[in-house]
Design an enzyme around this catalytic site. Structure first.
Site, short mmCIF file in Angstrom:
data_model
loop_
_atom_site.label_atom_id
_atom_site.label_comp_id
_atom_site.label_asym_id
_atom_site.label_seq_id
_atom_site.Cartn_x
_atom_site.Cartn_y
_atom_site.Cartn_z
N TYR A 93 -1.18 -11.03 -2.38
CA TYR A 93 -0.48 -10.77 -3.38
C TYR A 93 0.71 -11.14 -2.87
O TYR A 93 1.39 -10.63 -2.12
CB TYR A 93 -0.26 -8.92 -4.03
CG TYR A 93 -0.93 -8.98 -2.95
CD1 TYR A 93 -1.81 -7.96 -2.24
CD2 TYR A 93 0.39 -8.22 -2.50
CE1 TYR A 93 -1.74 -6.75 -0.80
CE2 TYR A 93 1.10 -7.09 -1.26
CZ TYR A 93 -0.72 -6.71 -1.21
OH TYR A 93 -0.62 -5.66 -0.04
N SER A 125 0.86 -1.52 0.34
CA SER A 125 -0.41 -0.38 0.14
C SER A 125 1.40 1.40 0.03
O SER A 125 0.34 2.40 -0.61
CB SER A 125 -1.23 -0.50 0.61
OG SER A 125 -1.58 -1.21 1.33
N LYS A 152 -10.13 -5.27 10.15
CA LYS A 152 -11.63 -4.68 9.35
C LYS A 152 -13.48 -4.42 10.37
O LYS A 152 -13.78 -3.75 10.35
CB LYS A 152 -12.01 -5.37 8.10
CG LYS A 152 -10.49 -5.11 7.48
CD LYS A 152 -10.98 -5.53 6.05
CE LYS A 152 -10.20 -5.20 5.08
NZ LYS A 152 -9.45 -5.88 4.12
N ASN A 165 -15.90 -21.78 5.40
CA ASN A 165 -14.53 -21.47 5.84
C ASN A 165 -14.27 -22.01 7.03
O ASN A 165 -15.00 -23.11 6.91
CB ASN A 165 -15.42 -20.31 6.69
CG ASN A 165 -14.04 -19.54 7.76
OD1 ASN A 165 -13.26 -18.93 7.33
ND2 ASN A 165 -14.40 -18.96 9.16
N ALA A 186 -12.63 -8.90 5.25
CA ALA A 186 -12.30 -8.83 3.57
C ALA A 186 -13.02 -9.36 3.20
O ALA A 186 -14.01 -9.30 2.18
CB ALA A 186 -10.81 -9.44 2.92
N ALA A 193 -14.24 -16.36 5.78
CA ALA A 193 -15.19 -15.18 6.86
C ALA A 193 -14.52 -14.38 7.84
O ALA A 193 -15.18 -14.27 8.41
CB ALA A 193 -16.43 -16.25 7.79
N ASN A 213 -12.53 -0.94 5.74
CA ASN A 213 -10.92 -0.60 5.34
C ASN A 213 -10.60 0.54 4.99
O ASN A 213 -9.22 0.84 4.91
CB ASN A 213 -10.64 -1.75 4.21
CG ASN A 213 -10.79 -0.89 2.53
OD1 ASN A 213 -11.70 0.55 2.27
ND2 ASN A 213 -10.40 -0.70 1.83
N1 LIG Z 1 -5.63 -7.39 -2.77
C1 LIG Z 1 -6.33 -6.37 -1.64
O1 LIG Z 1 -6.84 -5.41 -1.99
C2 LIG Z 1 -6.53 -7.10 -0.30
C3 LIG Z 1 -7.68 -6.23 0.81
C4 LIG Z 1 -8.48 -6.90 1.54
C5 LIG Z 1 -7.59 -8.30 2.45
N2 LIG Z 1 -6.04 -8.82 1.24
C6 LIG Z 1 -6.77 -9.85 1.79
O2 LIG Z 1 -7.47 -11.16 2.65
C7 LIG Z 1 -6.93 -11.51 3.48
C8 LIG Z 1 -7.69 -11.87 4.36
O3 LIG Z 1 -7.78 -10.89 4.84
P1 LIG Z 1 -8.74 -10.77 5.99
O4 LIG Z 1 -8.86 -9.25 7.39
O5 LIG Z 1 -10.48 -11.12 6.18
O6 LIG Z 1 -8.53 -10.94 7.53
P2 LIG Z 1 -8.61 -11.96 8.30
O7 LIG Z 1 -9.89 -10.78 9.23
O8 LIG Z 1 -7.91 -12.03 9.45
O9 LIG Z 1 -10.07 -13.42 8.10
C9 LIG Z 1 -8.78 -14.13 8.08
C10 LIG Z 1 -9.60 -15.54 7.42
O10 LIG Z 1 -8.63 -16.31 6.85
C11 LIG Z 1 -8.77 -17.52 7.07
N3 LIG Z 1 -7.95 -17.89 7.36
C12 LIG Z 1 -6.44 -17.81 8.22
N4 LIG Z 1 -5.99 -18.48 7.96
C13 LIG Z 1 -5.99 -20.14 7.42
C14 LIG Z 1 -5.91 -21.13 7.35
N5 LIG Z 1 -4.34 -21.44 7.10
N6 LIG Z 1 -6.80 -22.01 5.91
C15 LIG Z 1 -7.61 -21.23 5.73
N7 LIG Z 1 -8.20 -20.27 6.61
C16 LIG Z 1 -7.58 -19.41 7.15
C17 LIG Z 1 -9.87 -17.06 9.10
O11 LIG Z 1 -10.66 -18.35 9.06
P3 LIG Z 1 -11.25 -19.10 10.39
O12 LIG Z 1 -12.33 -18.32 10.89
O13 LIG Z 1 -11.23 -20.44 10.70
O14 LIG Z 1 -10.10 -18.02 11.79
C18 LIG Z 1 -10.83 -15.98 8.24
O15 LIG Z 1 -11.37 -16.46 7.46
C19 LIG Z 1 -5.41 -11.46 3.87
O16 LIG Z 1 -4.45 -12.30 2.95
C20 LIG Z 1 -5.55 -9.38 2.93
O17 LIG Z 1 -4.12 -9.78 2.56
C21 LIG Z 1 -6.13 -8.01 0.07
#
Ligand SMILES: NC(=O)c1ccc[n+]([C@@H]2O[C@H](COP(=O)([O-])OP(=O)(O)OC[C@H]3O[C@@H](n4cnc5c(N)ncnc54)[C@H](OP(=O)(O)O)[C@@H]3O)[C@@H](O)[C@H]2O)c1
Length: 274
Positions: free
Chosen positions: A219, A16, A65, A149, A130, A127, A86
Site C-alpha cells: 500500500y 501499522s 514471517k 512466483n 504473506a 510465494a 504475523n
Molecule cells: N496489506 C497488508 O496487510 C500486508 C500484509 C502482509 C504483507 N504485505 C505486503 O506483502 C508483500 C510481501 O510480503 P512477504 O512477507 O511475503 O515478503 P517475503 O516473505 O520477503 O516474500 C517476498 C516475495 O516477493 C517476491 N519478490 C520480491 N521482489 C520481487 C520482484 N522484483 N519481482 C517479482 N517477485 C518479487 C519474492 O519472490 P522470490 O521467491 O523469487 O524471491 C517472494 O515471493 C510486502 O510488500 C508486504 O508489505 C501487506
C-alpha cells in the site's frame, strides 16, 4: 511498560503504528506500538531482545514471517494451517504464541470491496510469508488459487506445504506467458514485495482486463507500481492493501487486548469505496 511493535525489514513504509494508535484512541486502551527495523541476518537475536525488554506483542512483517513461526511455543489453528505468523503474543509470562491474521484481514477487505466470491479463480503472485498466510483462508472460502512466483523453487516449497489441500495449482512463470489464453482469472493478487522497491512482477499483460479485479498487498498513498501497470493494461477495479492492513491489525489488537476495534471508520479515512 508493555510495548508492541512491528518487526521487519524494511519497515519505514509501515502504517501499522498509526493504525494501532487509532485503535488505542478508539478503545481507550493504552497501547504503545512502534516500528523496529531488524537486520536481515539477525532476526533471532533481535526478536528475543525485543521480548526480553518489555515487548509483549508484535506484528511480524517482510521477510520474517516463516522464521517467526519456528520460534513460537504455541500457534493458533489459523497459524498452524498457514505455517507462518504475523502476530506474536507473550503468554504465561514467557511463552510465545503465534497467530496469523493476514488471511482473515485480506478476505474481509476483498469482501468489503466486492472483489471476491466463493467461486473466484485467483492468480496469486508470490510465494513468500504473506502469500503463504493468505492461501488457506481463501481456499477455505471456496476459491481456486494458482500460484506463480519469480523463483520456481519457492513456488514448489509453498505447494508442498499445502499438498493435502485441493484447489491449489501452480505454474512456471514462463508457462503463464506461453499459455496465457488458456487461463481466465477473476482476481489477481500481488503478494510479492516488488512494489516496495518500485518494481512490477513479471506477468503477461494479456491476463488483465476490465472485468479482472487486481489487488496489491502493498500500500502507498498513490496506486502502487503494480496497480498502475494493471490500469494501463485495462483493469477497472484495483485496490492496494491498506484495507487488509487495517483488518489484520484489528485481529492482532483483539488477540492482545480482547477488544475488536471498529475498522470501518478507519478504512473510510484511508480510502473511499466506489
Ligand atoms: N496489506 C497488508 O496487510 C500486508 C500484509 C502482509 C504483507 N504485505 C505486503 O506483502 C508483500 C510481501 O510480503 P512477504 O512477507 O511475503 O515478503 P517475503 O516473505 O520477503 O516474500 C517476498 C516475495 O516477493 C517476491 N519478490 C520480491 N521482489 C520481487 C520482484 N522484483 N519481482 C517479482 N517477485 C518479487 C519474492 O519472490 P522470490 O521467491 O523469487 O524471491 C517472494 O515471493 C510486502 O510488500 C508486504 O508489505 C501487506
Amino acid at each position: 511498560m508493555n510495548i508492541f511493535a512491528v518487526l521487519g525489514n524494511p519497515v519505514k513504509h509501515s502504517k501499522s503504528p498509526i493504525i494501532h494508535q487509532l485503535f488505542a484512541k478508539q478503545t481507550g486502551i493504552l497501547h504503545n506500538y512502534k516500528k523496529i527495523c531488524i537486520p536481515l541476518n539477525n532476526f533471532y537475536k533481535s526478536f528475543f531482545h525485543f521480548f526480553k525488554n518489555g515487548g509483549i506483542g508484535a506484528n511480524i512483517t517482510v521477510p520474517f514471517k516463516k522464521k517467526a513461526y519456528k520460534l513460537c511455543d504455541f500457534v493458533t489453528k489459523r497459524a498452524k494451517y498457514s505455517g507462518v505468523v504475523n502476530t506474536i503474543k507473550i503468554i504465561n509470562s514467557k511463552k510465545i504464541l503465534g497467530d496469523n491474521t493476514d488471511g482473515i484481514g485480506l478476505l474481509k477487505d476483498l469482501q468489503n470491496l466486492k472483489f471476491i466470491n466463493s467461486k473466484s479463480n485467483i492468480l496469486l503472485i508470490g510465494a513468500g510469508g504473506a502469500a503463504q498466510g493468505i492461501i488457506y483462508p481463501l481456499i477455505n472460502f471456496g476459491c481456486n488459487i494458482t500460484i506463480i512466483n519469480r523463483t520456481y523453487q519457492n513456488t514448489k516449497k509453498i505447494v508442498k506445504f499445502f499438498k493435502n489441500i485441493k484447489n491449489i495449482n501452480y505454474l512456471k512463470l514462463e508457462d503463464l506467458f506461453i499459455f496465457y489464453n488458456k487461463f481466465r482469472y477473476n482476481l489477481i493478487i500481488n503478494a510479492t514485495s516488488s512494489s516496495i522497491k518500485g518494481n512490477i512482477p513479471n506477468i503477461p499483460s494479456n491476463i488483465i482486463g476490465p472485468d479482472v479485479f487486481c489487488y496489491d498487498l502493498f500500500y502507498n498513498s498513490n496506486n502502487t507500481p503494480f496497480l498502475k501497470w494493471c490500469i494501463i493494461n485495462g483493469a477497472k477495479k484495483v485496490s492496494d492493501g491498506i484495507g487488509m492492513l487495517i483488518e489484520q491489525a484489528a485481529h492482532s489488537f483483539y488477540l492482545w487486548h480482547g477488544i475488536m476495534p471498529n475498522t470501518k471508520l478507519i478504512i473510510k479515512k484511508y480510502k473511499k469505496y466506489d
